[in-house]
Scaffold this motif. Structure first.
Motif, PDB file in Angstrom:
ATOM      1  N   GLU A  55     -39.653 -32.647  48.588  1.00  0.00           N
ATOM      2  CA  GLU A  55     -40.208 -33.312  49.718  1.00  0.00           C
ATOM      3  C   GLU A  55     -41.546 -34.091  49.493  1.00  0.00           C
ATOM      4  O   GLU A  55     -42.160 -34.676  50.077  1.00  0.00           O
ATOM      5  N   ASN A  56     -41.880 -33.970  48.082  1.00  0.00           N
ATOM      6  CA  ASN A  56     -43.027 -34.752  47.594  1.00  0.00           C
ATOM      7  C   ASN A  56     -44.277 -34.391  48.698  1.00  0.00           C
ATOM      8  O   ASN A  56     -45.165 -35.104  48.829  1.00  0.00           O
ATOM      9  N   LYS A  57     -44.412 -32.942  48.634  1.00  0.00           N
ATOM     10  CA  LYS A  57     -45.660 -32.511  49.522  1.00  0.00           C
ATOM     11  C   LYS A  57     -46.526 -31.515  48.757  1.00  0.00           C
ATOM     12  O   LYS A  57     -45.978 -30.740  47.986  1.00  0.00           O
ATOM     13  N   PRO A  58     -47.930 -31.540  49.179  1.00  0.00           N
ATOM     14  CA  PRO A  58     -48.824 -30.432  48.313  1.00  0.00           C
ATOM     15  C   PRO A  58     -48.523 -29.013  49.117  1.00  0.00           C
ATOM     16  O   PRO A  58     -48.206 -29.122  50.050  1.00  0.00           O
ATOM     17  N   ILE A  59     -48.617 -28.158  48.221  1.00  0.00           N
ATOM     18  CA  ILE A  59     -48.646 -26.852  48.665  1.00  0.00           C
ATOM     19  C   ILE A  59     -49.870 -26.290  49.098  1.00  0.00           C
ATOM     20  O   ILE A  59     -50.885 -26.504  48.603  1.00  0.00           O
ATOM     21  N   GLU A  75     -56.746 -15.850  60.429  1.00  0.00           N
ATOM     22  CA  GLU A  75     -55.239 -16.002  61.005  1.00  0.00           C
ATOM     23  C   GLU A  75     -55.287 -16.174  62.777  1.00  0.00           C
ATOM     24  O   GLU A  75     -54.507 -17.073  63.178  1.00  0.00           O
ATOM     25  N   GLU A  76     -56.445 -15.434  63.441  1.00  0.00           N
ATOM     26  CA  GLU A  76     -56.333 -15.772  64.820  1.00  0.00           C
ATOM     27  C   GLU A  76     -56.893 -17.019  65.156  1.00  0.00           C
ATOM     28  O   GLU A  76     -56.388 -17.745  66.205  1.00  0.00           O
ATOM     29  N   GLU A  77     -57.767 -17.744  64.565  1.00  0.00           N
ATOM     30  CA  GLU A  77     -58.283 -18.979  65.039  1.00  0.00           C
ATOM     31  C   GLU A  77     -57.370 -20.257  64.621  1.00  0.00           C
ATOM     32  O   GLU A  77     -57.353 -21.032  65.438  1.00  0.00           O
ATOM     33  N   SER A  78     -56.946 -20.087  63.167  1.00  0.00           N
ATOM     34  CA  SER A  78     -56.268 -21.077  62.767  1.00  0.00           C
ATOM     35  C   SER A  78     -54.504 -21.022  62.771  1.00  0.00           C
ATOM     36  O   SER A  78     -53.938 -22.061  63.175  1.00  0.00           O
ATOM     37  N   PHE A  79     -54.343 -19.933  62.209  1.00  0.00           N
ATOM     38  CA  PHE A  79     -52.813 -19.801  61.904  1.00  0.00           C
ATOM     39  C   PHE A  79     -52.018 -19.617  62.990  1.00  0.00           C
ATOM     40  O   PHE A  79     -50.707 -19.856  62.919  1.00  0.00           O
ATOM     41  N   ARG A  80     -52.560 -18.990  64.064  1.00  0.00           N
ATOM     42  CA  ARG A  80     -51.681 -18.682  65.419  1.00  0.00           C
ATOM     43  C   ARG A  80     -51.850 -20.355  66.176  1.00  0.00           C
ATOM     44  O   ARG A  80     -51.354 -20.318  67.303  1.00  0.00           O
ATOM     45  N   ASN A  81     -52.812 -21.024  65.774  1.00  0.00           N
ATOM     46  CA  ASN A  81     -52.920 -22.223  66.538  1.00  0.00           C
ATOM     47  C   ASN A  81     -51.684 -23.402  66.390  1.00  0.00           C
ATOM     48  O   ASN A  81     -51.311 -23.703  65.185  1.00  0.00           O
ATOM     49  N   LYS A  82     -51.253 -23.666  67.412  1.00  0.00           N
ATOM     50  CA  LYS A  82     -49.897 -24.604  67.333  1.00  0.00           C
ATOM     51  C   LYS A  82     -50.135 -25.809  66.863  1.00  0.00           C
ATOM     52  O   LYS A  82     -49.244 -26.267  66.060  1.00  0.00           O
ATOM     53  N   GLU A  83     -51.156 -26.623  66.940  1.00  0.00           N
ATOM     54  CA  GLU A  83     -51.480 -27.878  66.439  1.00  0.00           C
ATOM     55  C   GLU A  83     -51.722 -27.562  64.868  1.00  0.00           C
ATOM     56  O   GLU A  83     -51.140 -28.702  64.026  1.00  0.00           O
ATOM     57  N   ILE A  84     -52.407 -26.537  64.660  1.00  0.00           N
ATOM     58  CA  ILE A  84     -52.607 -26.363  63.049  1.00  0.00           C
ATOM     59  C   ILE A  84     -51.337 -26.192  62.393  1.00  0.00           C
ATOM     60  O   ILE A  84     -50.889 -26.705  61.390  1.00  0.00           O
ATOM     61  N   GLY A  85     -50.277 -25.249  63.072  1.00  0.00           N
ATOM     62  CA  GLY A  85     -49.252 -25.014  62.611  1.00  0.00           C
ATOM     63  C   GLY A  85     -48.260 -26.397  62.519  1.00  0.00           C
ATOM     64  O   GLY A  85     -47.405 -26.516  61.368  1.00  0.00           O
ATOM     65  N   GLN A  86     -48.332 -27.109  63.520  1.00  0.00           N
ATOM     66  CA  GLN A  86     -47.577 -28.360  63.374  1.00  0.00           C
ATOM     67  C   GLN A  86     -48.142 -29.241  62.061  1.00  0.00           C
ATOM     68  O   GLN A  86     -47.220 -29.812  61.317  1.00  0.00           O
ATOM     69  N   ILE A  87     -49.282 -29.423  61.669  1.00  0.00           N
ATOM     70  CA  ILE A  87     -49.822 -30.258  60.720  1.00  0.00           C
ATOM     71  C   ILE A  87     -49.349 -29.677  59.391  1.00  0.00           C
ATOM     72  O   ILE A  87     -48.953 -30.209  58.461  1.00  0.00           O
ATOM     73  N   LEU A  88     -49.288 -28.178  59.048  1.00  0.00           N
ATOM     74  CA  LEU A  88     -49.066 -27.719  57.945  1.00  0.00           C
ATOM     75  C   LEU A  88     -47.556 -27.792  57.828  1.00  0.00           C
ATOM     76  O   LEU A  88     -47.028 -27.977  56.826  1.00  0.00           O
ATOM     77  N   ASN A  89     -46.690 -27.666  58.824  1.00  0.00           N
ATOM     78  CA  ASN A  89     -45.221 -27.807  58.670  1.00  0.00           C
ATOM     79  C   ASN A  89     -44.913 -29.253  58.498  1.00  0.00           C
ATOM     80  O   ASN A  89     -44.082 -29.365  57.768  1.00  0.00           O
ATOM     81  N   GLU A  90     -45.494 -30.152  58.983  1.00  0.00           N
ATOM     82  CA  GLU A  90     -44.900 -31.673  58.826  1.00  0.00           C
ATOM     83  C   GLU A  90     -45.696 -32.006  57.309  1.00  0.00           C
ATOM     84  O   GLU A  90     -44.851 -32.845  56.663  1.00  0.00           O
ATOM     85  N   ASP A  91     -46.652 -31.760  57.270  1.00  0.00           N
ATOM     86  CA  ASP A  91     -47.383 -32.310  55.825  1.00  0.00           C
ATOM     87  C   ASP A  91     -47.650 -31.573  54.600  1.00  0.00           C
ATOM     88  O   ASP A  91     -48.001 -32.040  53.307  1.00  0.00           O
ATOM     89  N   PHE A  92     -47.404 -30.250  54.554  1.00  0.00           N
ATOM     90  CA  PHE A  92     -47.544 -29.199  53.571  1.00  0.00           C
ATOM     91  C   PHE A  92     -46.540 -28.248  53.487  1.00  0.00           C
ATOM     92  O   PHE A  92     -45.644 -28.186  54.401  1.00  0.00           O
ATOM     93  N   VAL A  93     -46.207 -27.584  52.467  1.00  0.00           N
ATOM     94  CA  VAL A  93     -45.459 -26.307  52.101  1.00  0.00           C
ATOM     95  C   VAL A  93     -46.349 -25.244  52.134  1.00  0.00           C
ATOM     96  O   VAL A  93     -47.234 -24.984  51.182  1.00  0.00           O
ATOM     97  N   SER A  94     -46.512 -24.347  53.010  1.00  0.00           N
ATOM     98  CA  SER A  94     -47.360 -23.219  53.131  1.00  0.00           C
ATOM     99  C   SER A  94     -46.881 -21.816  52.688  1.00  0.00           C
ATOM    100  O   SER A  94     -45.694 -21.514  52.924  1.00  0.00           O
ATOM    101  N   VAL A  95     -47.517 -21.371  51.849  1.00  0.00           N
ATOM    102  CA  VAL A  95     -47.125 -20.112  51.020  1.00  0.00           C
ATOM    103  C   VAL A  95     -48.544 -18.899  51.252  1.00  0.00           C
ATOM    104  O   VAL A  95     -49.520 -19.388  51.107  1.00  0.00           O
TER     105      VAL A  95
END
Length: 596
Positions: A55-59, A75-95
Motif C-alpha cells: 500500500e506504499n504507506k509508512p510504518i 494509550e488513554e489519550e491518543s490510541f483510544r481516540n477514534k479520530e487518531i485511530g482513523q488517521i493511523l488506519n488510513e495513512d499508516f501501518v501501525s505496529v
C-alpha cells in the motif's frame, strides 16, 4: 507463591464493547492492553511489512512495556481516540512491540531516537519506511499542541503530508542517518587503539563515576536518579582489587553511601519492601512507582555484598526485605518469577488508575490506623505520631509540585526515613529497640490495609534473562546470609528455567513465557529464541547457584550455555558479542552490540 496473582489479572479485564484488533491473539500484557484500541494494530512481523509495501504507506512503530506509566497515558489519550485511530488506519501501518519480548527491535530504533532527538524513553514512537528504515522518532506525544511540544495528531498529519509530498527527501534523510548509525555499529577491535590494560580501563571507569557522584545524596546523576546496581557492583569489585590505596576506599564509600540513602528514601517501599523503578528527584524521595524484577534481583546482590563487607545489618535487612517482596508478589508456583508490577492502580473510590495510589498515605489514614498510646515517652505520644515523625509524613503531604505537575497527589505522603532509629528514640525519650518494634507494628498494620486496596497490575511475562538475575539474587543472599530456604528458591528458579525456557533438542534458551490465570505456563504467541542477555544472565545465575549449592549439574549447564552463547553471538571478525542473532532480526537495519 505470588499472592493474589489471579486478582491482578481479573481486576484489569477488558470490559469494552468494541471489536478487538489482532493484538487480542497475543500473550504479552502490553500488547493486550492495546487490543481494544480503534487502531488497526499489527504485532511485529512480515504481515505488517508486506502491507506497508503493498500500500506504499509508512510504518508507525510504537514500543513500550506493560508497567510503563507514560505508555498508559499515551494509550488513554491518543490510541483510544477514534479520530487518531482513523488517521493511523488510513495513512499508516501501525505496529505494536513489547520491548521486553523484542529487545533487539527496541535497541535498534532507540539508537535512532537517541541519535536524532534530545533523549530516549518509553513509549518510543518511530516512523519507518516499508523497508524498516527509520526517518522520524520520539517518545511521548501529548494529546494537544502546547508551547513547547506538538500533539500526536499534529505529528501524524505532518508526517502524512510529507510522505505524500516529499517522500524522496524523507527516504534520503533516512538512508543517511541509517548509514551513519551502521558505520558506528561496525567498529571493530582493529579500528581503535586498545587500552594498555584492564587495570587502566577500570581506573578510567572509576574516575568517570567519581566525577558525577552525588556527595550528599549518593548516586550518580541529578534527576531522575536510577539505582544502577551494576555501577555499585563495579565499585565493590574495584574496592576488592584496590583496597590498599585511597581509590579503593573511596569506591567502597561511594557505593555504601548510595545504598544507605536509597534504603532510607522513598524509592524503597518501607511497607511492602522492594524498590521502585527510579527517583524523580536527587534525594531518592519521590519514586516512579513501578517495580521491576531485574531491579530487585540486582539490588538484592548489591545489598548482600555491602553486608558481607561491612557487617552492617541494615544492608542484610534490606536484602532480605527485597527477597521477601519477590517471594510474596513476583513468584510463580512453578518456581519462575514475573517481570514487574505497575506504577498505577485504582485508588479507593476512584474510577481510573492513578500512579502511586497503592503506595501513598494521608495523615488521617495513619492517625486512624495507629491510635495506640506509646508508653514511656517523655510527652503524650501515639504510635501514629511516632510513625509519621520517623517517616516524614505531613498534613499537607510531602510531595512537591515539581513531582506532581497535575496536582493529583496533594495531601499524599511517600514514606521516607527522616531520622535514624537513635535520633527518633532520643526525640521521645525511648530506647532505640523499642522504637524499632513499634515501627514494625505500625508497618504490619499498614500492610493489612494495603491488602484491601486495588493492587497494581502484574506483568505475568517471565523472561529468561531476568529470571537468571533473580536466581543470582536468591543464591548469593542465601550463601552469604546462611539461609538455606533462599538457596532452595534459587534452585526452584533454575529448575523453572530448564523446564520452561530451555529447548532441550537444540540446546538453546527461549526468551520468555507467560503464566495464565490458572497458573499454568505457556509460550509466547510467537516463539522467540533467547538473546545475548538471556544467556549472559542465566549463566551468571547458574554459576552463583553452583557456588551456593555445590551441585555440579548447575556448573555443567552453565558451561554448555556458554558454548552456545559463543556460537550464536560472538563476532569472529570484529570481536565482542552481538545482542541478537542476525537472522532473528530479519530486516532490521542495524545489528548491534551492547555499548553501541
Amino acid at each position: 507463591m505470588a499472592t493474589g496473582a489471579k486478582d491482578h489479572r481479573q481486576s484489569h479485564t477488558q470490559t469494552q464493547l468494541q471489536v478487538p484488533n489482532r493484538l487480542i491473539h497475543e500473550k504479552s500484557p502490553y500488547l493486550l492492553q492495546h487490543a481494544y484500541n480503534p487502531v488497526d494494530w499489527f504485532p511485529w512481523g512480515q504481515e505488517a511489512f508486506d502491507k506497508a509495501k503493498d500500500e506504499n504507506k509508512p510504518i508507525f512503530l510504537s514500543v513500550g512495556y506493560s508497567t510503563c506509566h507514560w505508555c498508559h497515558v499515551m494509550e488513554e489519550e491518543s490510541f483510544r481516540n477514534k479520530e487518531i485511530g482513523q488517521i493511523l488506519n488510513e495513512d499508516f501501518v501501525s505496529v505494536k512491540v513489547d520491548r521486553e519480548e523484542r529487545p533487539d527491535v527496541d535497541k535498534v530504533y532507540m539508537t535512532f531516537v537517541q541519535a536524532t532527538s534530545s533523549g530516549g524513553g518509553w513509549p518510543m514512537n518511530v516512523w519507518l519506511t516499508p523497508d524498516l528504515q527509520p526517518f522520524v522518532g520520539g517518545t511521548y506525544f501529548p494529546p494537544e499542541d502546547g508551547l513547547t511540544r506538538v500533539s500526536f495528531r499534529t505529528v501524524l498529519l505532518r508526517i502524512r503530508d510529507q510522505w505524500k509530498q516529499n517522500k524522496a527527501m524523507l527516504l534520503e534523510n533516512s538512508q543517511r542517518v541509517t548509514a551513519s548509525l551502521l558505520a558506528r555499529s561496525e567498529i571493530t577491535v582493529g579500528d581503535r587503539e586498545l587500552p594498555p590494560s584492564a587495570l587502566a580501563v577500570s581506573q578510567r571507569c572509576f574516575q568517570q563515576l567519581e566525577e558525577v557522584y552525588d556527595e550528599e545524596h549518593g548516586g550518580f546523576a541529578e534527576a531522575p536518579k536510577f539505582p544502577t546496581p551494576v555501577i555499585l557492583s563495579f565499585l565493590f569489585s574495584y574496592w576488592a582489587t584496590h583496597r590498599m590505596i585511597p581509590d579503593g576506599f573511596r569506591a567502597q564509600q561511594m557505593a555504601m553511601h548510595s545504598l544507605k540513602m536509597m534504603a532510607n528514601g522513598g524509592i524503597r517501599d518501607h511497607v511492602g519492601q522492594g524498590f521502585h523503578r527510579y527517583s524523580t528527584d536527587r534525594q531518592w524521595h519521590i519514586p516512579h512507582f513501578e517495580k521491576m524484577l531485574y531491579d530487585q534481583a540486582q539490588l538484592a546482590v548489591a545489598y548482600t555484598q555491602a553486608f558481607q563487607m561491612s557487617g552492617d545489618e541494615l544492608f542484610s535487612d534490606v536484602a532480605k526485605g527485597i527477597l521477601h517482596y519477590v517471594s510474596q508478589n513476583l513468584s510463580h508456583p512453578s518456581g519462575g518469577f514475573y517481570s514487574a508490577e505497575d506504577a498505577d492502580s485504582v485508588p479507593e473510590g476512584g474510577a481510573k488508575p492513578k500512579e502511586g495510589a497503592y503506595y501513598l498515605w494521608t495523615v488521617n489514614e495513619i492517625k486512624d490506623l495507629l491510635p495506640e498510646p506509646v508508653e514511656g515517652a517523655t510527652e503524650p505520644l501515639t504510635l501514629g505520631q511516632l510513625f509519621m515523625k520517623h517517616y516524614g509524613v505531613t498534613e499537607t503531604g510531602n510531595i512537591g509540585s515539581t513531582q506532581d505537575p497535575h496536582g493529583e497527589l496533594q495531601g499524599q505522603n511517600v514514606l521516607t526515613v527522616r531520622y535514624s532509629m537513635d535520633l527518633t528514640a532520643a526525640r521521645f525519650g525511648l530506647e532505640a529497640e523499642t522504637v524499632r518494634k513499634l515501627l514494625d507494628t505500625g508497618r504490619e498494620k499498614l500492610i493489612q490495609i494495603r491488602k484491601r486496596r486495588s493492587r497494581p497490575r502484574l506483568d505475568i511475562k517471565m523472561l529468561a534473562a531476568w529470571n537468571g538475575l533473580m536466581v543470582s539474587g536468591f543464591a548469593v543472599a542465601g550463601a552469604v546470609l546462611g539461609k538455606e530456604e533462599l538457596i532452595s528458591q534459587a534452585i526452584d528458579g533454575a529448575k523453572f528455567l530448564k523446564r520452561h525456557l530451555f529447548d532441550v533438542s537444540s540446546g538453546r534458551l527461549l526468551r520468555g513465557c507467560y503464566a495464565d490465570i490458572g497458573g499454568t505456563v505457556e509460550q509466547s504467541s510467537s516463539q522467540f529464541w533467547g538473546f545475548l542477555e538471556d544467556y549472559a544472565f542465566v549463566i551468571r545465575g547458574l554459576l552463583d547457584l553452583y557456588e551456593a549449592s555445590r551441585e555440579s549439574a548447575w556448573l555443567e549447564w552453565a558451561l554448555r550455555l556458554q558454548e552456545m552463547q559463543d556460537r550464536l553471538f560472538w563476532d569472529s571478525q570484529g570481536g565482542g558479542y552481538f545482542c541478537s542473532e542476525a537472522e532473528l532480526g530479519g530486516n532490521l537495519p542495524l545489528h548491534l552490540k551492547d555499548g553501541q
